[in-house]
Design an enzyme around this catalytic site. Structure first.
Site, short mmCIF file in Angstrom:
data_model
loop_
_atom_site.label_atom_id
_atom_site.label_comp_id
_atom_site.label_asym_id
_atom_site.label_seq_id
_atom_site.Cartn_x
_atom_site.Cartn_y
_atom_site.Cartn_z
N HIS A 48 -14.94 46.40 -20.40
CA HIS A 48 -16.27 46.06 -18.58
C HIS A 48 -17.03 47.22 -19.06
O HIS A 48 -17.80 48.12 -18.77
CB HIS A 48 -15.86 46.94 -17.42
CG HIS A 48 -14.41 45.81 -17.16
ND1 HIS A 48 -13.50 45.90 -15.63
CD2 HIS A 48 -14.53 44.55 -17.43
CE1 HIS A 48 -13.37 45.25 -16.06
NE2 HIS A 48 -14.00 43.68 -16.47
N LYS A 76 -12.88 56.13 -9.57
CA LYS A 76 -14.01 56.84 -10.72
C LYS A 76 -14.90 58.04 -9.14
O LYS A 76 -15.22 58.69 -9.62
CB LYS A 76 -14.92 55.85 -11.51
CG LYS A 76 -13.64 55.73 -12.11
CD LYS A 76 -14.41 55.17 -14.19
CE LYS A 76 -15.10 53.76 -13.08
NZ LYS A 76 -13.77 52.53 -13.30
N ASP A 122 -5.99 39.95 -3.20
CA ASP A 122 -6.99 40.27 -2.79
C ASP A 122 -7.80 39.07 -1.81
O ASP A 122 -8.34 39.49 -0.88
CB ASP A 122 -8.29 39.22 -4.30
CG ASP A 122 -7.60 39.91 -5.28
OD1 ASP A 122 -8.80 40.59 -5.97
OD2 ASP A 122 -6.41 40.67 -5.76
N GLU A 140 -16.22 39.34 -1.86
CA GLU A 140 -16.18 38.62 -3.84
C GLU A 140 -15.01 37.09 -3.76
O GLU A 140 -15.73 36.09 -4.12
CB GLU A 140 -15.70 39.64 -3.81
CG GLU A 140 -15.54 39.19 -6.37
CD GLU A 140 -14.31 40.29 -6.78
OE1 GLU A 140 -14.07 41.49 -6.32
OE2 GLU A 140 -14.80 40.33 -7.96
N ASP A 148 -19.24 45.72 -5.42
CA ASP A 148 -19.05 47.00 -6.72
C ASP A 148 -19.28 48.21 -6.35
O ASP A 148 -18.87 49.12 -6.95
CB ASP A 148 -18.44 46.28 -8.23
CG ASP A 148 -17.73 45.22 -8.74
OD1 ASP A 148 -16.51 45.38 -7.55
OD2 ASP A 148 -18.28 43.99 -9.21
N THR A 167 -8.98 44.97 -9.96
CA THR A 167 -7.04 44.60 -10.41
C THR A 167 -6.49 44.33 -11.26
O THR A 167 -5.49 44.26 -11.27
CB THR A 167 -7.83 42.64 -10.00
OG1 THR A 167 -8.90 42.89 -8.93
CG2 THR A 167 -7.09 41.93 -9.68
N ASP A 225 -15.53 45.03 -1.46
CA ASP A 225 -14.95 43.93 -2.80
C ASP A 225 -13.33 44.61 -1.84
O ASP A 225 -12.72 45.22 -1.49
CB ASP A 225 -14.94 45.04 -4.13
CG ASP A 225 -14.32 44.33 -4.88
OD1 ASP A 225 -13.35 43.42 -4.52
OD2 ASP A 225 -14.61 45.02 -5.99
N SER A 263 -11.78 50.50 -11.46
CA SER A 263 -12.23 50.42 -10.27
C SER A 263 -13.31 51.71 -9.65
O SER A 263 -13.53 52.92 -10.44
CB SER A 263 -10.86 50.57 -8.82
OG SER A 263 -10.27 51.65 -9.07
N ILE A 320 -10.31 43.59 -2.92
CA ILE A 320 -9.79 44.61 -4.33
C ILE A 320 -10.78 44.74 -5.23
O ILE A 320 -11.03 44.11 -6.01
CB ILE A 320 -8.41 44.26 -4.67
CG1 ILE A 320 -7.29 44.23 -3.71
CG2 ILE A 320 -7.87 45.34 -5.68
CD1 ILE A 320 -5.67 43.95 -4.46
N ASP A 321 -11.01 46.32 -5.82
CA ASP A 321 -12.16 46.66 -6.73
C ASP A 321 -10.61 47.18 -7.54
O ASP A 321 -10.05 47.81 -7.85
CB ASP A 321 -13.18 47.42 -6.66
CG ASP A 321 -13.80 47.34 -7.52
OD1 ASP A 321 -14.44 46.42 -8.87
OD2 ASP A 321 -14.46 49.13 -7.74
N ARG A 346 -21.27 53.21 -16.25
CA ARG A 346 -21.08 51.99 -16.73
C ARG A 346 -22.34 51.06 -17.22
O ARG A 346 -23.36 50.93 -17.20
CB ARG A 346 -21.17 50.94 -15.12
CG ARG A 346 -20.32 51.72 -14.25
CD ARG A 346 -20.07 50.67 -12.84
NE ARG A 346 -19.43 48.94 -12.97
CZ ARG A 346 -18.43 49.26 -13.41
NH1 ARG A 346 -17.34 49.96 -12.81
NH2 ARG A 346 -18.19 48.00 -13.42
P1 AMP Z 1 -13.64 49.11 -13.88
O1 AMP Z 1 -12.63 49.23 -12.83
O2 AMP Z 1 -14.32 49.91 -13.80
O3 AMP Z 1 -13.44 48.04 -14.89
O4 AMP Z 1 -14.53 48.16 -12.80
C1 AMP Z 1 -14.08 46.61 -12.25
C2 AMP Z 1 -15.31 45.80 -12.12
O5 AMP Z 1 -16.30 46.18 -13.24
C3 AMP Z 1 -15.15 44.60 -11.82
O6 AMP Z 1 -15.41 44.35 -10.34
C4 AMP Z 1 -14.93 43.30 -12.41
O7 AMP Z 1 -15.68 42.33 -11.58
C5 AMP Z 1 -16.51 44.38 -12.96
N1 AMP Z 1 -17.07 43.42 -14.44
C6 AMP Z 1 -16.04 42.62 -15.13
N2 AMP Z 1 -16.90 41.82 -16.19
C7 AMP Z 1 -17.57 43.38 -16.75
C8 AMP Z 1 -18.56 43.34 -17.70
N3 AMP Z 1 -18.60 43.01 -18.56
N4 AMP Z 1 -19.01 44.88 -17.18
C9 AMP Z 1 -18.85 45.66 -16.42
N5 AMP Z 1 -18.49 45.39 -15.05
C10 AMP Z 1 -17.63 43.97 -15.28
MG MG Z 2 -14.37 44.53 -8.31
#
Ligand code: AMP
Ligand code: MG
Length: 336
Positions: A216, A243, A47, A70, A272, A128, A123, A240, A125-126, A257
């Protein structure tokens, strides 16, 4: 191509390519033990390397443009993280021979800019968690002007040129410029190919995309949405903003989401969503929040006036909004 944002697009392509190939090297070499940020999400050497490189390149290419990114170097500047900082510095030095620990921290902190009339958002690294698992992650960079995303680019090391998952493959880069379509090219170069969302209008055939991380999203509401739509397909789980690329190329029809029960007050971060949302829109799709409102990128570092995200091929957007209302996923969960 990409006029009047030609130089910005060239810079964005080079920046995400450079950062993403370095991230891929780090993922392969497995040098990235996760450490804990104050919010306990994993953050890795990669990152910081990615942010330092993109921020430095931006400083040189567009010195007057602020960067909202970020990470910051606070967590790296503590004695307990000496080893992490040396690893970061050594990777950055492989591309920038002038790098040293102080400069690397300064470059990372170039990303502590404030949203302005024109600014970049990164971002580094989205996903992580996907990166740590050896799965999907992206480097996401976007340009925002007057509250509107005008350019988005994503380096996707584990998606191939067809934007299919191929861990350890050559990787791809997706770019969109407002009014000029969305395009995919190889991570190592090549002629861009235009991409387009699916033309699927039938909710029974809808392929849903959702976060891999159950915390998430809201898994039981996802199941209810599938039932409400009558979809015959199980959801595709992916980390990430990769998608968004998959949706943009037509390998999925809907991306939800949802708000997780664990974090009912969660607000989406602009880094994001900025690149992914313009890529879907320019591929012919539609992006809104879960209540149908446009994403409002003029509110600072977060999408404070929005609730989650719905992205679609356009054809299924209204039916998906209706399904969200029916299952009650268009509002914050009870108790918040
Ligand atoms: P994903 O890979 O779709 O889970 O998305 C990753 C991103 O979701 C990262 O950048 C996280 O910072 C963010 N994230 C963290 N906590 C949450 C949450 N509770 N709801 C939705 N996204 C989140
Ligand atoms: Mg991210």
């Amino acid at each position: 191509m990409f006029d009047p944002y030609r130089s910005e697009a060239e810079f964005a392509l080079l920046a995400v390519r450079t950062a993403a190939s370095l991230c891929r090297r780090i993922q392969e070499e497995m040098v990235s033990p996760a450490m804990e940020k104050s919010d306990r999400s994993p953050v890795t050497v990669a990152d910081f390397v990615s942010q330092a490189i993109v921020a430095r390149m931006l400083q040189e290419a567009f010195p007057d443009d602020p960067l909202v990114a970020e990470e910051d170097s606070k967590a790296l500047r503590v004695p307990a993280q000496t080893q992490t900082l040396s690893a970061v510095t050594s990777y950055v030095s492989s591309l920038r021979s002038e790098a040293n620990q102080g400069l690397v921290c300064d470059w990372i902190d170039h990303g502590s800019g404030e949203p302005d009339a024109r600014f970049w958002v990164l971002d580094p690294i989205d996903g992580t968690k996907g990166f740590l698992r050896g799965d999907q992650y992206v480097v996401a960079l976007a340009l925002i002007e007057e509250g509107q995303v005008v350019l988005g680019a994503m380096g996707c090391p584990n998606l191939n040129m067809n934007l299919r998952s191929e861990v350890g493959g050559v990787g791809s880069v997706v770019i969109a410029v407002r009014g000029q379509g969305a395009w995919v090219t190889g991570m190592d170069g090549g002629r861009p190919i235009k991409i387009q969302v699916s033309g699927q209008p039938d909710p029974k055939q809808a392929r849903l995309l959702r976060s891999f991380a159950a915390e998430h999203t809201n898994v039981s509401k996802i199941d209810q949405l599938i039932a409400a739509l009558g979809s015959r397909h199980p959801p595709v789980l992916m980390d990430s903003a990769a998608k968004y690329a998959v949706l943009a190329v037509g390998d999925g029809d809907l991306l939800f989401r949802l708000i997780s029960l664990q974090k009912p007050d969660y607000v989406e971060k602009i880094w994001d969503q900025a690149a992914g949302s313009i890529i879907v829109e320019e591929a012919g799709g539609r992006v809104s929040d879960l209540a149908g409102r446009n994403l409002d990128f003029s509110r600072g570092r977060q999408l404070t006036d929005n609730l989650g995200v719905l992205a679609s091929n356009g054809w299924l957007h209204e039916v998906a909004l209706e399904a969200l209302r029916v299952v009650g996923a268009d509002r914050r969960p009870e108790g918040s």
